[in-house]
Design a protein around this motif. Structure first.
Motif, PDB file in Angstrom:
ATOM      1  N   LEU A 563       0.819  -1.219   0.000  1.00  0.00           N
ATOM      2  CA  LEU A 563       0.000   0.000   0.000  1.00  0.00           C
ATOM      3  C   LEU A 563       0.849   1.264   0.000  1.00  0.00           C
ATOM      4  CD1 LEU A 563      -2.729  -0.938   2.647  1.00  0.00           C
ATOM      5  CD2 LEU A 563      -2.992  -0.882   0.171  1.00  0.00           C
ATOM      6  N   ARG A 564       2.151   1.122   0.188  1.00  0.00           N
ATOM      7  CA  ARG A 564       2.986   2.307   0.397  1.00  0.00           C
ATOM      8  C   ARG A 564       3.076   3.191  -0.841  1.00  0.00           C
ATOM      9  NH1 ARG A 564       8.527   1.524   2.983  1.00  0.00           N
ATOM     10  NH2 ARG A 564       8.199   3.755   3.277  1.00  0.00           N
ATOM     11  N   ARG A 565       2.820   2.614  -2.017  1.00  0.00           N
ATOM     12  CA  ARG A 565       2.919   3.417  -3.226  1.00  0.00           C
ATOM     13  C   ARG A 565       1.563   3.995  -3.662  1.00  0.00           C
ATOM     14  NH1 ARG A 565       4.414  -1.259  -7.638  1.00  0.00           N
ATOM     15  NH2 ARG A 565       6.208  -1.431  -6.268  1.00  0.00           N
ATOM     16  N   PHE A 566       0.542   3.868  -2.784  1.00  0.00           N
ATOM     17  CA  PHE A 566      -0.815   4.287  -3.162  1.00  0.00           C
ATOM     18  C   PHE A 566      -0.869   5.734  -3.632  1.00  0.00           C
ATOM     19  CE2 PHE A 566      -4.668   6.532  -1.767  1.00  0.00           C
ATOM     20  CZ  PHE A 566      -5.620   5.906  -2.552  1.00  0.00           C
ATOM     21  N   PHE A 567      -0.272   6.651  -2.870  1.00  0.00           N
ATOM     22  CA  PHE A 567      -0.352   8.067  -3.211  1.00  0.00           C
ATOM     23  C   PHE A 567       0.299   8.352  -4.558  1.00  0.00           C
ATOM     24  CE2 PHE A 567      -1.645  10.249   0.823  1.00  0.00           C
ATOM     25  CZ  PHE A 567      -2.585  11.058   0.202  1.00  0.00           C
ATOM     26  N   ALA A 568       1.478   7.734  -4.779  1.00  0.00           N
ATOM     27  CA  ALA A 568       2.146   7.951  -6.056  1.00  0.00           C
ATOM     28  C   ALA A 568       1.309   7.400  -7.201  1.00  0.00           C
ATOM     29  CB  ALA A 568       3.530   7.304  -6.033  1.00  0.00           C
ATOM     30  N   MET A 569       0.703   6.222  -6.989  1.00  0.00           N
ATOM     31  CA  MET A 569      -0.163   5.658  -8.024  1.00  0.00           C
ATOM     32  C   MET A 569      -1.349   6.573  -8.292  1.00  0.00           C
ATOM     33  SD  MET A 569       1.115   2.929  -9.263  1.00  0.00           S
ATOM     34  CE  MET A 569      -0.337   2.363 -10.141  1.00  0.00           C
ATOM     35  N   LEU A 570      -1.909   7.128  -7.233  1.00  0.00           N
ATOM     36  CA  LEU A 570      -3.038   8.038  -7.397  1.00  0.00           C
ATOM     37  C   LEU A 570      -2.604   9.284  -8.173  1.00  0.00           C
ATOM     38  CD1 LEU A 570      -5.999   8.518  -6.744  1.00  0.00           C
ATOM     39  CD2 LEU A 570      -5.313   9.527  -4.569  1.00  0.00           C
ATOM     40  N   PHE A 571      -1.393   9.746  -7.907  1.00  0.00           N
ATOM     41  CA  PHE A 571      -0.867  10.908  -8.630  1.00  0.00           C
ATOM     42  C   PHE A 571      -0.775  10.606 -10.122  1.00  0.00           C
ATOM     43  CE2 PHE A 571       2.640  13.195 -10.566  1.00  0.00           C
ATOM     44  CZ  PHE A 571       2.389  14.507 -10.194  1.00  0.00           C
ATOM     45  N   PHE A 572      -0.142   9.483 -10.471  1.00  0.00           N
ATOM     46  CA  PHE A 572       0.037   9.169 -11.890  1.00  0.00           C
ATOM     47  C   PHE A 572      -1.300   8.933 -12.584  1.00  0.00           C
ATOM     48  CE2 PHE A 572       4.290   7.565 -10.326  1.00  0.00           C
ATOM     49  CZ  PHE A 572       5.001   8.632 -10.861  1.00  0.00           C
ATOM     50  N   TYR A 573      -2.197   8.198 -11.925  1.00  0.00           N
ATOM     51  CA  TYR A 573      -3.483   7.914 -12.556  1.00  0.00           C
ATOM     52  C   TYR A 573      -4.354   9.160 -12.670  1.00  0.00           C
ATOM     53  CZ  TYR A 573      -3.262   2.911 -13.303  1.00  0.00           C
ATOM     54  OH  TYR A 573      -2.946   1.667 -13.800  1.00  0.00           O
ATOM     55  N   SER A 574      -4.118  10.139 -11.808  1.00  0.00           N
ATOM     56  CA  SER A 574      -4.931  11.356 -11.877  1.00  0.00           C
ATOM     57  C   SER A 574      -4.680  12.122 -13.168  1.00  0.00           C
ATOM     58  CB  SER A 574      -4.634  12.258 -10.670  1.00  0.00           C
ATOM     59  OG  SER A 574      -3.314  12.780 -10.746  1.00  0.00           O
ATOM     60  N   SER A 576      -4.863  10.879 -15.975  1.00  0.00           N
ATOM     61  CA  SER A 576      -5.635  10.284 -17.064  1.00  0.00           C
ATOM     62  C   SER A 576      -7.115  10.110 -16.762  1.00  0.00           C
ATOM     63  CB  SER A 576      -5.043   8.907 -17.414  1.00  0.00           C
ATOM     64  OG  SER A 576      -5.049   8.055 -16.285  1.00  0.00           O
ATOM     65  N   PHE A 577      -7.504  10.319 -15.472  1.00  0.00           N
ATOM     66  CA  PHE A 577      -8.942  10.146 -15.247  1.00  0.00           C
ATOM     67  C   PHE A 577      -9.533  11.220 -14.342  1.00  0.00           C
ATOM     68  CE2 PHE A 577      -7.310   7.119 -11.926  1.00  0.00           C
ATOM     69  CZ  PHE A 577      -7.778   7.778 -10.819  1.00  0.00           C
ATOM     70  N   GLY A 578      -9.313  12.461 -14.690  1.00  0.00           N
ATOM     71  CA  GLY A 578     -10.100  13.482 -13.998  1.00  0.00           C
ATOM     72  C   GLY A 578      -9.335  14.468 -13.172  1.00  0.00           C
ATOM     73  N   GLY A 579      -8.017  14.499 -13.286  1.00  0.00           N
ATOM     74  CA  GLY A 579      -7.292  15.562 -12.611  1.00  0.00           C
ATOM     75  C   GLY A 579      -6.881  15.238 -11.200  1.00  0.00           C
ATOM     76  N   LEU A 580      -6.262  16.229 -10.569  1.00  0.00           N
ATOM     77  CA  LEU A 580      -5.638  16.060  -9.259  1.00  0.00           C
ATOM     78  C   LEU A 580      -6.475  16.580  -8.107  1.00  0.00           C
ATOM     79  CD1 LEU A 580      -2.014  17.138 -10.190  1.00  0.00           C
ATOM     80  CD2 LEU A 580      -2.610  14.980  -9.135  1.00  0.00           C
ATOM     81  N   GLU A 581      -7.725  16.928  -8.381  1.00  0.00           N
ATOM     82  CA  GLU A 581      -8.497  17.605  -7.342  1.00  0.00           C
ATOM     83  C   GLU A 581      -8.548  16.814  -6.042  1.00  0.00           C
ATOM     84  OE1 GLU A 581      -9.501  17.127 -10.413  1.00  0.00           O
ATOM     85  OE2 GLU A 581      -9.791  19.106 -11.302  1.00  0.00           O
ATOM     86  N   THR A 582      -8.837  15.521  -6.157  1.00  0.00           N
ATOM     87  CA  THR A 582      -8.951  14.702  -4.941  1.00  0.00           C
ATOM     88  C   THR A 582      -7.624  14.633  -4.202  1.00  0.00           C
ATOM     89  OG1 THR A 582     -10.683  13.351  -5.936  1.00  0.00           O
ATOM     90  CG2 THR A 582      -9.528  12.429  -4.042  1.00  0.00           C
ATOM     91  N   LEU A 583      -6.537  14.384  -4.946  1.00  0.00           N
ATOM     92  CA  LEU A 583      -5.228  14.270  -4.324  1.00  0.00           C
ATOM     93  C   LEU A 583      -4.791  15.591  -3.709  1.00  0.00           C
ATOM     94  CD1 LEU A 583      -2.913  12.331  -3.811  1.00  0.00           C
ATOM     95  CD2 LEU A 583      -1.920  13.000  -5.992  1.00  0.00           C
ATOM     96  N   GLN A 584      -5.054  16.703  -4.420  1.00  0.00           N
ATOM     97  CA  GLN A 584      -4.700  18.014  -3.871  1.00  0.00           C
ATOM     98  C   GLN A 584      -5.477  18.287  -2.587  1.00  0.00           C
ATOM     99  OE1 GLN A 584      -5.658  20.145  -7.481  1.00  0.00           O
ATOM    100  NE2 GLN A 584      -3.522  20.660  -7.857  1.00  0.00           N
ATOM    101  N   TRP A 585      -6.738  17.877  -2.570  1.00  0.00           N
ATOM    102  CA  TRP A 585      -7.566  18.075  -1.372  1.00  0.00           C
ATOM    103  C   TRP A 585      -7.011  17.274  -0.210  1.00  0.00           C
ATOM    104  CZ3 TRP A 585     -11.265  14.245   0.527  1.00  0.00           C
ATOM    105  CH2 TRP A 585     -11.975  14.705   1.642  1.00  0.00           C
ATOM    106  N   MET A 586      -6.601  16.025  -0.498  1.00  0.00           N
ATOM    107  CA  MET A 586      -6.063  15.174   0.564  1.00  0.00           C
ATOM    108  C   MET A 586      -4.792  15.768   1.162  1.00  0.00           C
ATOM    109  SD  MET A 586      -6.470  11.290  -0.844  1.00  0.00           S
ATOM    110  CE  MET A 586      -8.051  10.432  -0.861  1.00  0.00           C
ATOM    111  N   LEU A 587      -3.930  16.311   0.302  1.00  0.00           N
ATOM    112  CA  LEU A 587      -2.635  16.801   0.765  1.00  0.00           C
ATOM    113  C   LEU A 587      -2.651  18.265   1.168  1.00  0.00           C
ATOM    114  CD1 LEU A 587      -0.225  15.079  -1.780  1.00  0.00           C
ATOM    115  CD2 LEU A 587      -0.778  14.381   0.533  1.00  0.00           C
ATOM    116  N   GLY A 588      -3.713  18.969   0.859  1.00  0.00           N
ATOM    117  CA  GLY A 588      -3.784  20.378   1.204  1.00  0.00           C
ATOM    118  C   GLY A 588      -2.976  21.257   0.277  1.00  0.00           C
TER     119      GLY A 588
END
Length: 691
Positions: A563-574, A576-588
């Protein structure tokens, strides 16, 4: 030389080497004692009994073996003298353990080394290299040092031959499971015993009282009692527990832990000892040279130098297998949804049950299903909850009487929410998944989280101990804080709330590790957050939500390192499927580059490299060749096709990881700012390919 008190610390430089070799901070006994008592301060004292037999029938403590005995003793005390930094007790324990293993290997093979006749001086370069070869032959010291499977095979066969055939037949008739050998036991057999004789060996062990019951492993041979017989002429081997030999395990009925066999979590050959461990044992063995300074017989300097330069083909460390991205994303989604739908009422129902038993002075093990259903609450009974625990023992029945039932029955009940204890463990597993994925920490750091102080006062930061921060810090680990997403905070606080209620009613005496779990034995006692309990919660989670299986009928059972690479995977996949809004919200963060910088600063290189390789491998496997043209050309030369959908994703990922490690490939985000704002694409640059 007498020094003033303020210069006491200089005494170490004036100590006679001979006197220094006769003592060690961990040694509590006199050097010349035949039984040593020792302790490193964090466990109960242990003992080393030097009264062991040598190959000529004499005892090591006999007067004729004085030089050999002293040499071995000096070898042990000297194994920790090289490390004089304050607070290295854990390291001392490891160093002493390696030295004792080497001594045990010499004692077990005393006949081959003619130890009684020639002592340590008789160990020439060939024998020193043989010792290293054998030690490095397996990552499991029970096999490489003690030859556990081979010696157990000989012991078992001899015991079966000595035991009455009539008694063996009667034992098998009374306990028919002794004769059942499962396909898994056949596949994993490590014994040099014909399969048709396994039931007789089991029966002979049973008749001698050498089986012990284990909830997780069924009935298994008592390896400590067996070791005391098989390894009588060793210092430590006779007292140490050994791994379970699965072929000799006897199951009561359809016992099981998981619904399916697990998909292996690591790649690469891992049978032999790894480079680092082998180097440590080689360094410890080289320490025999220190005996020359004491005038004690030892292998020659030339032979020791030759052994010091000796190498073997050690095991590839391997890589942890990647969880397919859809498995990880689904796990996080299922965890959050489960908590939002059921988290509070599961905790409420469990605490209400505990409070009822406390009020009525009823042990949980005596609580009937009828009483339980009245007190647990309609919210949970309507969800399907019928029992305190599915595998809970019935009231007034012995240990072996379980209600777990068959595998099919159990997992049907699990997914129908029949057991409250199982739901609590699944809820804890959900919190482990979300916390582990969002924070990307090591399992040890998550296990160290405590319900009392894992969140700061603002409840926006997770407080944990960095397990990789001991270097040059005298053994003290750093306390660090990292921002944590609000949904994880809510899930954590739900578990903390449960423990606070349980403490208030007296069910637990104090708050425990955040992921402490109730046992399923009927009393629901909270067990400490061990690796086993942590992974058991994840296993229940995977079986409850039915994570993906492969074509071999094996299931993805999630582990924290995956699970340790989850955030990086979410970054790369963002991208191609809808941007970084969720990840940016999570990280502030509001800036894409800021998100990337956060990831590169908070994630180690291997984890980030693995995430990059996995993202590109999955993209190519799904047919996205256009985004990685130069890389696709390279891969075509290797695989002979442009259709990477037919190439195994894990094989692609391993190849890409190898290319990145050797510097032939670079995978990085390329940031773009235009009228639509800031965005990025993942670029793979082929720099060079080694011939």
């Amino acid at each position: 030389m007498s020094l003033p008190p303020e210069l006491d610390f200089l005494e170490v430089f004036f100590v006679d080497p001979y006197q220094a070799a006769r003592s060690a901070e961990w040694l509590l006994s006199d050097f010349d004692a035949n039984v040593w008592e020792y302790s490193f301060g964090f466990k109960e004292p242990k003992y080393i009994d030097w009264d062991v037999k040598l190959n000529d029938g004499s005892s090591l403590i006999d007067k004729k073996n004085k030089e050999l005995l002293d040499g071995l003793k000096y070898f042990l005390t000297g194994s920790t003298h090289a490390n004089t930094a304050p607070g290295p007790k854990l390291q001392w324990a490891s160093e002493l353990a390696r030295a004792v293993h080497i001594v045990d290997f010499l004692l077990l093979n005393a006949e081959q080394f003619k130890l009684a006749q020639y002592g340590l001086a008789g160990l020439g370069r060939d024998k020193l290299k043989l010792i290293l070869s054998e030690i490095g032959s397996s990552k499991d010291t029970a096999e490489s040092i003690y030859g556990w499977s081979k010696r157990m095979s000989l012991y078992g066969l001899n015991l079966a031959l000595k035991t009455s055939k009539i008694e063996i037949a009667l034992a098998i008739a009374q306990w028919p499971e002794l004769a059942i050998i499962t396909p898994e036991q056949i596949d994993e057999n490590t014994l040099d015993i014909p399969l048709e004789l396994i039931p007789q060996v089991r029966a002979a062990l049973h008749l001698k009282g050498l089986y012990r019951a284990s909830r997780e492993k069924g009935h298994t041979p008592n390896s400590v009692r067996l070791s005391n017989e098989i390894y009588r002429n060793t210092l430590r081997g006779r007292f140490e527990d050994k791994p379970v030999i699965k072929t000799l395990a006897v199951q009561n009925g359809d016992d099981f832990v998981r619904e399916y066999p697990p998909i292996p979590v690591a790649t690469g050959a891992r049978d032999k000892m790894g480079d680092i461990n082998f180097s440590e044992y080689r360094r410890t063995l080289y320490g025999l040279g220190g005996l020359h300074h004491l005038g004690v017989p030892a292998p020659s300097t030339e032979d020791l130098v030759s052994a010091k330069n000796f190498t073997i083909d050690t095991a590839s460390a391997g890589r942890f297998r990647s969880l397919p991205s859809q498995v990880v994303f689904s796990a996080v989604r299922n965890s959050i949804e489960f908590y939002l739908k059921h988290g509070s009422k599961i905790v409420d129902g469990f605490c209400r049950t505990i409070m009822y038993c406390k009020k009525e002075n009823i042990p949980l093990s005596k609580l009937t299903d009828q009483q339980f259903q009245k007190v647990v609450g309609e919210d949970l009974t309507s969800l399907g909850v019928e029992k305190l625990g599915i595998s809970r023992r019935a009231v007034d029945t012995p240990y072996a009487s379980e209600l777990k039932g068959t595998k099919s029955e159990y997992f049907t009940k699990l997914r129908s929410n029949h057991g409250l204890i199982e739901l609590v463990k699944i809820l804890i597993g959900c919190t482990q998944v979300v916390t582990g994925a969002l924070m990307g920490r090591r399992i040890g750091e998550l296990r160290d989280l405590h319900a009392n102080d894992c969140l700061d006062v603002s409840e926006q930061w997770l407080v944990f101990v960095n397990r990789k921060s001991t270097y040059n810090l005298f053994g003290a680990r750093q306390v660090e804080v990292r921002p944590i997403e609000p949904i994880a905070v809510k899930m954590i606080k739900n578990l903390v709330r449960m423990q606070k209620i349980l403490k208030r009613v007296g069910f637990i005496s104090e708050l425990q590790g955040l992921f402490a779990s109730p046992s399923g034995k009927g009393n629901a006692v909270f067990t400490k957050t061990s690796v086993y309990s942590f992974n058991q919660n994840l296993d229940l989670f995977c079986d409850y939500f039915e994570t993906q299986t492969n074509e071999d009928g094996k299931r993805y059972y999630i582990r924290q390192h995956q699970l340790r690479r989850f955030f990086a995977m979410l970054f790369f996949y963002s991208s191609s499927f809808g941007g970084l809004e969720t990840l940016q919200w999570m990280l502030g963060h509001t800036d894409v580059k800021h998100v990337w910088h956060y990831l590169t600063e908070s994630m180690d290189g291997a984890t980030l490299r693995g995430a990059k390789a996995q993202f590109v491998a999955e993209a190519l496997h799904c047919g996205d060749v256009a985004s990685f043209e130069s890389l696709a050309a390279l891969l075509k030369a290797r695989y002979g096709t442009e259709d990477f959908t037919i190439v195994d994703t894990e094989e692609l990922e391993d190849y890409l990881s190898d290319l990145m490690e050797e510097g032939s490939l670079e995978i990085e985000p390329e940031f773009i700012e235009d009228d639509e704002g800031q965005r990025f694409k993942v670029v793979a640059r082929v720099k060079q390919v080694a011939a």
